[in-house]
Design an enzyme around this catalytic site. Structure first.
Site, PDB file in Angstrom:
ATOM      1  N   SER A   5      32.870  47.946  49.769  1.00  0.00           N
ATOM      2  CA  SER A   5      33.354  49.102  50.377  1.00  0.00           C
ATOM      3  C   SER A   5      32.587  50.227  50.258  1.00  0.00           C
ATOM      4  O   SER A   5      32.536  50.962  51.168  1.00  0.00           O
ATOM      5  CB  SER A   5      34.694  49.221  50.098  1.00  0.00           C
ATOM      6  OG  SER A   5      35.509  48.055  50.356  1.00  0.00           O
ATOM      7  N   HIS A  39      35.310  40.525  51.764  1.00  0.00           N
ATOM      8  CA  HIS A  39      36.609  40.302  51.204  1.00  0.00           C
ATOM      9  C   HIS A  39      37.301  39.259  52.445  1.00  0.00           C
ATOM     10  O   HIS A  39      37.879  38.391  51.793  1.00  0.00           O
ATOM     11  CB  HIS A  39      37.428  41.702  51.607  1.00  0.00           C
ATOM     12  CG  HIS A  39      37.238  42.732  50.802  1.00  0.00           C
ATOM     13  ND1 HIS A  39      36.876  44.215  51.255  1.00  0.00           N
ATOM     14  CD2 HIS A  39      36.895  42.920  49.250  1.00  0.00           C
ATOM     15  CE1 HIS A  39      36.625  45.047  50.098  1.00  0.00           C
ATOM     16  NE2 HIS A  39      36.621  44.323  49.133  1.00  0.00           N
ATOM     17  N   ARG A  46      30.408  38.975  42.714  1.00  0.00           N
ATOM     18  CA  ARG A  46      29.220  39.030  43.665  1.00  0.00           C
ATOM     19  C   ARG A  46      28.129  38.727  42.346  1.00  0.00           C
ATOM     20  O   ARG A  46      28.156  37.634  41.960  1.00  0.00           O
ATOM     21  CB  ARG A  46      28.952  40.689  44.143  1.00  0.00           C
ATOM     22  CG  ARG A  46      30.139  40.525  45.183  1.00  0.00           C
ATOM     23  CD  ARG A  46      29.977  41.874  45.841  1.00  0.00           C
ATOM     24  NE  ARG A  46      30.570  42.650  44.985  1.00  0.00           N
ATOM     25  CZ  ARG A  46      31.082  44.029  45.040  1.00  0.00           C
ATOM     26  NH1 ARG A  46      30.921  44.673  46.259  1.00  0.00           N
ATOM     27  NH2 ARG A  46      31.379  44.696  43.867  1.00  0.00           N
ATOM     28  N   LYS A  52      42.272  57.436  42.642  1.00  0.00           N
ATOM     29  CA  LYS A  52      41.274  57.228  43.261  1.00  0.00           C
ATOM     30  C   LYS A  52      40.947  57.863  44.423  1.00  0.00           C
ATOM     31  O   LYS A  52      39.740  57.994  45.168  1.00  0.00           O
ATOM     32  CB  LYS A  52      40.974  55.618  43.306  1.00  0.00           C
ATOM     33  CG  LYS A  52      40.070  55.195  42.476  1.00  0.00           C
ATOM     34  CD  LYS A  52      40.149  53.406  42.436  1.00  0.00           C
ATOM     35  CE  LYS A  52      38.764  52.755  42.195  1.00  0.00           C
ATOM     36  NZ  LYS A  52      38.723  51.568  42.444  1.00  0.00           N
TER      37      LYS A  52
HETATM   38  O1  PNS Z   1      38.935  46.598  44.772  1.00  0.00           O
HETATM   39  P1  PNS Z   1      39.042  47.077  43.337  1.00  0.00           P
HETATM   40  O2  PNS Z   1      39.198  48.611  43.311  1.00  0.00           O
HETATM   41  O3  PNS Z   1      37.944  46.662  42.386  1.00  0.00           O
HETATM   42  O4  PNS Z   1      40.353  46.465  42.687  1.00  0.00           O
HETATM   43  C1  PNS Z   1      40.837  46.914  41.385  1.00  0.00           C
HETATM   44  C2  PNS Z   1      42.136  46.265  41.273  1.00  0.00           C
HETATM   45  C3  PNS Z   1      43.408  46.778  42.424  1.00  0.00           C
HETATM   46  C4  PNS Z   1      42.245  44.756  41.210  1.00  0.00           C
HETATM   47  C5  PNS Z   1      42.631  46.802  39.716  1.00  0.00           C
HETATM   48  O5  PNS Z   1      42.318  47.995  39.900  1.00  0.00           O
HETATM   49  C6  PNS Z   1      44.047  46.668  39.473  1.00  0.00           C
HETATM   50  O6  PNS Z   1      44.553  45.492  39.214  1.00  0.00           O
HETATM   51  N1  PNS Z   1      44.892  47.726  39.334  1.00  0.00           N
HETATM   52  C7  PNS Z   1      46.011  47.496  38.986  1.00  0.00           C
HETATM   53  C8  PNS Z   1      46.688  48.296  37.623  1.00  0.00           C
HETATM   54  C9  PNS Z   1      46.650  47.216  36.550  1.00  0.00           C
HETATM   55  O7  PNS Z   1      46.955  46.070  36.671  1.00  0.00           O
HETATM   56  N2  PNS Z   1      45.732  47.314  35.702  1.00  0.00           N
HETATM   57  C10 PNS Z   1      45.599  46.593  34.489  1.00  0.00           C
HETATM   58  C11 PNS Z   1      44.376  45.431  34.500  1.00  0.00           C
HETATM   59  S1  PNS Z   1      43.085  46.106  33.669  1.00  0.00           S
END
Ligand code: PNS
Length: 161
Positions: A129, A18, A91, A42
């Site tokens: 993570s 990150h 990745r 989560k």
């Molecule tokens: O580190 P992560 O858990 O892979 O990040 C995921 C993240 C935070 C980028 C994604 O879950 C997100 O954008 N969540 C906010 C909800 C949202 O906007 N959802 C619609 C997009 S599909």
């Protein structure tokens, strides 16, 4: 024109992978918001404020980086910050399908938003993570996986009852 990007994620906890994306983004954009998702469903291992504080500690030398948190839709947060670019680290190919789906959905929700993928540096390809938590839980060595100054705090968070 000022280029403002948002790097969203759970950062539970932040890894060196990150941090690599944050540093490279800071060189690429005028302003970068690192946005920690408040993920109630989560149930993250580290509380939101601790995840924010840990990222702040390791990005304090980057003047154009601000660490923040958000809940709800990412596109709404982006509008609030007047940001048009989502940064995602990519990745292996295994990341692609889910990231592609999210990028399309975010673009559908807001036509002005573009997702830019940054290839993770080769040495962090295997890092996540989840894998940090898995290794830490079993007492494995986290050297090189997480920022050195956060290592003890991360181990304490993973191993606490
Ligand atoms: O580190 P992560 O858990 O892979 O990040 C995921 C993240 C935070 C980028 C994604 O879950 C997100 O954008 N969540 C906010 C909800 C949202 O906007 N959802 C619609 C997009 S599909």
């Amino acid at each position: 024109m000022k280029r403002t990007a948002v790097y969203p994620g759970s950062f539970d906890p932040i890894t060196n992978g990150h941090l690599d994306i944050i540093r490279r983004s800071a060189r690429t954009f005028d302003k970068v918001y690192v946005a920690v998702l408040v993920n109630s469903a989560k149930s993250p291992m580290f509380p939101t404020q601790q995840r924010v504080d840990m990222i702040k500690k390791v990005t304090s030398d980057l003047d154009n980086v601000e660490v923040d948190f958000f809940s709800g839709l990412l596109v709404d947060y982006m509008q609030e910050k007047n940001a048009g670019i989502i940064i995602k680290g990519l990745r292996a190919m295994s990341d692609f399908e889910y990231e592609f789906q999210m990028a399309l959905m975010n673009h559908k929700l807001s036509k002005d938003i573009e997702t830019l993928f940054m290839m993770t540096s080769a040495k962090y390809q295997y890092l996540s993570s989840s894998i940090v938590k898995e290794v830490g839980r079993h007492g494995g060595c986290l050297d090189g996986l997480v920022p050195e100054i956060l290592k003890d705090e991360i181990i304490a968070g993973i191993t606490k009852k």
